[in-house]
Design a protein around this motif. Sequence first.
Motif, PDB file in Angstrom:
ATOM      1  N   ARG A 151      51.176  47.102  46.084  1.00  0.00           N
ATOM      2  CA  ARG A 151      52.616  46.997  45.822  1.00  0.00           C
ATOM      3  C   ARG A 151      52.910  47.153  44.330  1.00  0.00           C
ATOM      4  NH1 ARG A 151      57.147  48.689  47.272  1.00  0.00           N
ATOM      5  NH2 ARG A 151      58.928  47.278  47.001  1.00  0.00           N
ATOM      6  N   ALA A 152      52.037  46.610  43.489  1.00  0.00           N
ATOM      7  CA  ALA A 152      52.231  46.730  42.041  1.00  0.00           C
ATOM      8  C   ALA A 152      52.204  48.199  41.613  1.00  0.00           C
ATOM      9  CB  ALA A 152      51.158  45.945  41.304  1.00  0.00           C
ATOM     10  N   THR A 153      51.303  48.963  42.198  1.00  0.00           N
ATOM     11  CA  THR A 153      51.211  50.390  41.892  1.00  0.00           C
ATOM     12  C   THR A 153      52.479  51.108  42.331  1.00  0.00           C
ATOM     13  OG1 THR A 153      48.795  50.348  42.132  1.00  0.00           O
ATOM     14  CG2 THR A 153      49.879  52.502  42.288  1.00  0.00           C
ATOM     15  N   GLU A 154      52.999  50.725  43.486  1.00  0.00           N
ATOM     16  CA  GLU A 154      54.215  51.363  44.019  1.00  0.00           C
ATOM     17  C   GLU A 154      55.433  51.113  43.133  1.00  0.00           C
ATOM     18  OE1 GLU A 154      53.014  51.076  48.778  1.00  0.00           O
ATOM     19  OE2 GLU A 154      54.445  49.662  47.903  1.00  0.00           O
ATOM     20  N   VAL A 155      55.535  49.916  42.569  1.00  0.00           N
ATOM     21  CA  VAL A 155      56.733  49.565  41.797  1.00  0.00           C
ATOM     22  C   VAL A 155      56.519  49.656  40.290  1.00  0.00           C
ATOM     23  CG1 VAL A 155      57.567  48.067  43.639  1.00  0.00           C
ATOM     24  CG2 VAL A 155      56.204  47.067  41.793  1.00  0.00           C
ATOM     25  N   GLY A 156      55.297  49.981  39.871  1.00  0.00           N
ATOM     26  CA  GLY A 156      55.026  50.163  38.450  1.00  0.00           C
ATOM     27  C   GLY A 156      54.854  48.880  37.671  1.00  0.00           C
ATOM     28  N   ALA A 157      54.368  47.832  38.329  1.00  0.00           N
ATOM     29  CA  ALA A 157      54.109  46.562  37.645  1.00  0.00           C
ATOM     30  C   ALA A 157      52.650  46.499  37.194  1.00  0.00           C
ATOM     31  CB  ALA A 157      54.422  45.384  38.563  1.00  0.00           C
ATOM     32  N   ASP A 158      52.407  45.756  36.130  1.00  0.00           N
ATOM     33  CA  ASP A 158      51.043  45.537  35.650  1.00  0.00           C
ATOM     34  C   ASP A 158      50.547  44.198  36.188  1.00  0.00           C
ATOM     35  OD1 ASP A 158      51.005  47.886  34.124  1.00  0.00           O
ATOM     36  OD2 ASP A 158      51.982  46.879  32.437  1.00  0.00           O
ATOM     37  N   VAL A 159      49.354  44.190  36.758  1.00  0.00           N
ATOM     38  CA  VAL A 159      48.814  42.978  37.368  1.00  0.00           C
ATOM     39  C   VAL A 159      47.468  42.633  36.754  1.00  0.00           C
ATOM     40  CG1 VAL A 159      48.221  41.826  39.527  1.00  0.00           C
ATOM     41  CG2 VAL A 159      49.961  43.594  39.520  1.00  0.00           C
ATOM     42  N   GLN A 160      47.307  41.374  36.404  1.00  0.00           N
ATOM     43  CA  GLN A 160      46.031  40.878  35.863  1.00  0.00           C
ATOM     44  C   GLN A 160      45.463  39.852  36.835  1.00  0.00           C
ATOM     45  OE1 GLN A 160      46.263  39.074  31.960  1.00  0.00           O
ATOM     46  NE2 GLN A 160      44.333  37.965  32.240  1.00  0.00           N
ATOM     47  N   PHE A 161      44.305  40.149  37.414  1.00  0.00           N
ATOM     48  CA  PHE A 161      43.682  39.257  38.391  1.00  0.00           C
ATOM     49  C   PHE A 161      42.625  38.381  37.739  1.00  0.00           C
ATOM     50  CE2 PHE A 161      45.150  42.826  41.018  1.00  0.00           C
ATOM     51  CZ  PHE A 161      45.781  42.156  42.057  1.00  0.00           C
ATOM     52  N   GLU A 162      42.584  37.115  38.164  1.00  0.00           N
ATOM     53  CA  GLU A 162      41.554  36.184  37.725  1.00  0.00           C
ATOM     54  C   GLU A 162      40.940  35.506  38.956  1.00  0.00           C
ATOM     55  OE1 GLU A 162      40.332  35.808  34.813  1.00  0.00           O
ATOM     56  OE2 GLU A 162      41.797  36.881  33.583  1.00  0.00           O
ATOM     57  N   ASP A 163      39.630  35.278  38.891  1.00  0.00           N
ATOM     58  CA  ASP A 163      38.879  34.644  39.979  1.00  0.00           C
ATOM     59  C   ASP A 163      38.706  33.158  39.666  1.00  0.00           C
ATOM     60  OD1 ASP A 163      37.102  33.810  41.909  1.00  0.00           O
ATOM     61  OD2 ASP A 163      35.539  35.282  41.421  1.00  0.00           O
ATOM     62  N   ALA A 164      39.334  32.298  40.470  1.00  0.00           N
ATOM     63  CA  ALA A 164      39.231  30.852  40.246  1.00  0.00           C
ATOM     64  C   ALA A 164      37.892  30.288  40.715  1.00  0.00           C
ATOM     65  CB  ALA A 164      40.371  30.118  40.940  1.00  0.00           C
ATOM     66  N   GLN A 165      37.126  31.087  41.444  1.00  0.00           N
ATOM     67  CA  GLN A 165      35.777  30.694  41.897  1.00  0.00           C
ATOM     68  C   GLN A 165      35.798  29.355  42.644  1.00  0.00           C
ATOM     69  OE1 GLN A 165      33.469  30.865  38.258  1.00  0.00           O
ATOM     70  NE2 GLN A 165      33.346  33.090  38.303  1.00  0.00           N
ATOM     71  N   ASN A 166      36.844  29.177  43.446  1.00  0.00           N
ATOM     72  CA  ASN A 166      36.971  27.980  44.282  1.00  0.00           C
ATOM     73  C   ASN A 166      37.008  26.687  43.468  1.00  0.00           C
ATOM     74  OD1 ASN A 166      37.511  27.606  46.979  1.00  0.00           O
ATOM     75  ND2 ASN A 166      35.469  28.175  47.664  1.00  0.00           N
ATOM     76  N   ASP A 167      37.505  26.753  42.255  1.00  0.00           N
ATOM     77  CA  ASP A 167      37.539  25.615  41.338  1.00  0.00           C
ATOM     78  C   ASP A 167      38.993  25.382  40.921  1.00  0.00           C
ATOM     79  OD1 ASP A 167      37.527  23.995  38.998  1.00  0.00           O
ATOM     80  OD2 ASP A 167      35.474  24.620  38.513  1.00  0.00           O
ATOM     81  N   SER A 168      39.585  24.273  41.369  1.00  0.00           N
ATOM     82  CA  SER A 168      40.996  24.015  41.080  1.00  0.00           C
ATOM     83  C   SER A 168      41.245  23.788  39.587  1.00  0.00           C
ATOM     84  CB  SER A 168      41.504  22.814  41.895  1.00  0.00           C
ATOM     85  OG  SER A 168      40.732  21.662  41.632  1.00  0.00           O
ATOM     86  N   THR A 211      41.281  37.152  67.969  1.00  0.00           N
ATOM     87  CA  THR A 211      41.580  36.739  66.606  1.00  0.00           C
ATOM     88  C   THR A 211      43.093  36.726  66.445  1.00  0.00           C
ATOM     89  OG1 THR A 211      41.128  37.162  64.254  1.00  0.00           O
ATOM     90  CG2 THR A 211      41.448  39.086  65.661  1.00  0.00           C
ATOM     91  N   VAL A 212      43.551  36.388  65.269  1.00  0.00           N
ATOM     92  CA  VAL A 212      44.985  36.332  65.003  1.00  0.00           C
ATOM     93  C   VAL A 212      45.254  37.121  63.733  1.00  0.00           C
ATOM     94  CG1 VAL A 212      46.964  34.833  64.518  1.00  0.00           C
ATOM     95  CG2 VAL A 212      45.187  34.068  66.106  1.00  0.00           C
ATOM     96  N   PHE A 213      46.157  38.084  63.828  1.00  0.00           N
ATOM     97  CA  PHE A 213      46.469  38.939  62.685  1.00  0.00           C
ATOM     98  C   PHE A 213      47.264  38.165  61.649  1.00  0.00           C
ATOM     99  CE2 PHE A 213      49.456  42.200  60.807  1.00  0.00           C
ATOM    100  CZ  PHE A 213      48.512  42.778  59.976  1.00  0.00           C
ATOM    101  N   GLN A 214      46.671  38.044  60.458  1.00  0.00           N
ATOM    102  CA  GLN A 214      47.355  37.485  59.305  1.00  0.00           C
ATOM    103  C   GLN A 214      47.582  38.644  58.346  1.00  0.00           C
ATOM    104  OE1 GLN A 214      47.159  33.779  56.140  1.00  0.00           O
ATOM    105  NE2 GLN A 214      45.263  34.425  57.098  1.00  0.00           N
ATOM    106  N   ASN A 215      48.820  38.973  58.102  1.00  0.00           N
ATOM    107  CA  ASN A 215      49.176  40.191  57.402  1.00  0.00           C
ATOM    108  C   ASN A 215      48.985  40.050  55.890  1.00  0.00           C
ATOM    109  OD1 ASN A 215      50.407  42.544  56.414  1.00  0.00           O
ATOM    110  ND2 ASN A 215      51.850  42.592  58.113  1.00  0.00           N
ATOM    111  N   ALA A 216      47.789  40.398  55.426  1.00  0.00           N
ATOM    112  CA  ALA A 216      47.466  40.274  54.004  1.00  0.00           C
ATOM    113  C   ALA A 216      48.338  41.178  53.152  1.00  0.00           C
ATOM    114  CB  ALA A 216      45.990  40.609  53.776  1.00  0.00           C
ATOM    115  N   ASN A 217      48.630  42.367  53.649  1.00  0.00           N
ATOM    116  CA  ASN A 217      49.449  43.307  52.889  1.00  0.00           C
ATOM    117  C   ASN A 217      50.865  42.767  52.701  1.00  0.00           C
ATOM    118  OD1 ASN A 217      49.618  46.014  51.639  1.00  0.00           O
ATOM    119  ND2 ASN A 217      51.139  46.377  53.236  1.00  0.00           N
ATOM    120  N   ALA A 218      51.425  42.180  53.770  1.00  0.00           N
ATOM    121  CA  ALA A 218      52.778  41.636  53.692  1.00  0.00           C
ATOM    122  C   ALA A 218      52.824  40.386  52.832  1.00  0.00           C
ATOM    123  CB  ALA A 218      53.304  41.325  55.100  1.00  0.00           C
ATOM    124  N   GLN A 219      51.789  39.555  52.911  1.00  0.00           N
ATOM    125  CA  GLN A 219      51.757  38.355  52.078  1.00  0.00           C
ATOM    126  C   GLN A 219      51.583  38.719  50.596  1.00  0.00           C
ATOM    127  OE1 GLN A 219      49.147  35.148  53.174  1.00  0.00           O
ATOM    128  NE2 GLN A 219      49.741  35.186  55.317  1.00  0.00           N
TER     129      GLN A 219
END
Length: 313
Positions: A45-62, A265-273
């Motif tokens: 979605r970011a690519t579609e709308v031209g937004a810049d996204v920075q991802f960080e991995d929390a490594q399961n640590d709150s 299984t149950v479809f959880q829409n990752a793309n929509a979320q």
Amino acid sequence: MRKLLFAAGLFALLAGQASAQTVGVSLVSFDINFQTLLREGIQKRATEVGADVQFEDAQNDSGKQLDQVRNFIASGVDAIIVTLVDTSASQAITAAAEEAGIPLVYVNLAPQDLSKLPEKQAYVGSDETESGTLSAFEACKILRSEGKAKGVNGYIIIGSLSHQAALQRTKDVEDIVATDMCNFIKIREKQSSDWAREKSLNLVTNWLSSGGVPDVIFANNDESALGAILALKAANISMKDVVVVGVDATADALSSMKAGELDATVFQNANAQGGGGLDVALKLVKGEKVDKVNYVPFELVNLKNIDEYVGKN
């Protein structure tokens, strides 16, 4: 004239760059399959709308996740998206973003303080009372259709003991097996796999080595369901004798269903979320009004409708 056109073009380019919004995203873990799907949904979605996204991995640590949010704030991002490691840790994240005046969107896991979220904050996810309910009821129907309604042994694989979605999905299963239609299922064990296939494999292997003979396994997610299937197959237990259900409708899960292993299984829409979370974040940056809670429906996937979901997650 050419110089004027070049200058105009350069100005438009620079203006476009200047208007691009920057969104910091802290994910539970890059090693969790569904979190990867969420990441892909956000990036798409970011690519579609031209937004810049920075991802960080929390490594399961709150604690690490809170630090990442604070770093996003210090770096001056326009908005923040968080998939929570622990729902009880949300208050500190909420407070930090509110104090900085930066829009915050929780995705996938609802924050503990959902009903008290301040302005410029929202949630995008799915109603977890649907997920475990759909999969558990489908398992119950399958068992009844196989003539096993006189009594069977059930096991629950919990995603994570600190994750509200896992706790709710587990409660969903327990509520279903308490109904008159499904109370022939007796839950013998329930333990955590931390959402992981390998840990689920080890968990179910231990159950089997201790004499546990499951007729049905309710897994909080597909990775755990697939780990259970690996353990059953390693023990030479026919998949025709055990009903296994999961949640997420990942590509691997659908392949397992087509192979006659996973039952539902149950479809959880990752793309929509993920994509929806980014859209809400950008609307908040612009000062637009959004709903505090934005639900994406869960959908049951079985052999009757599986082809409708291939390639969606």
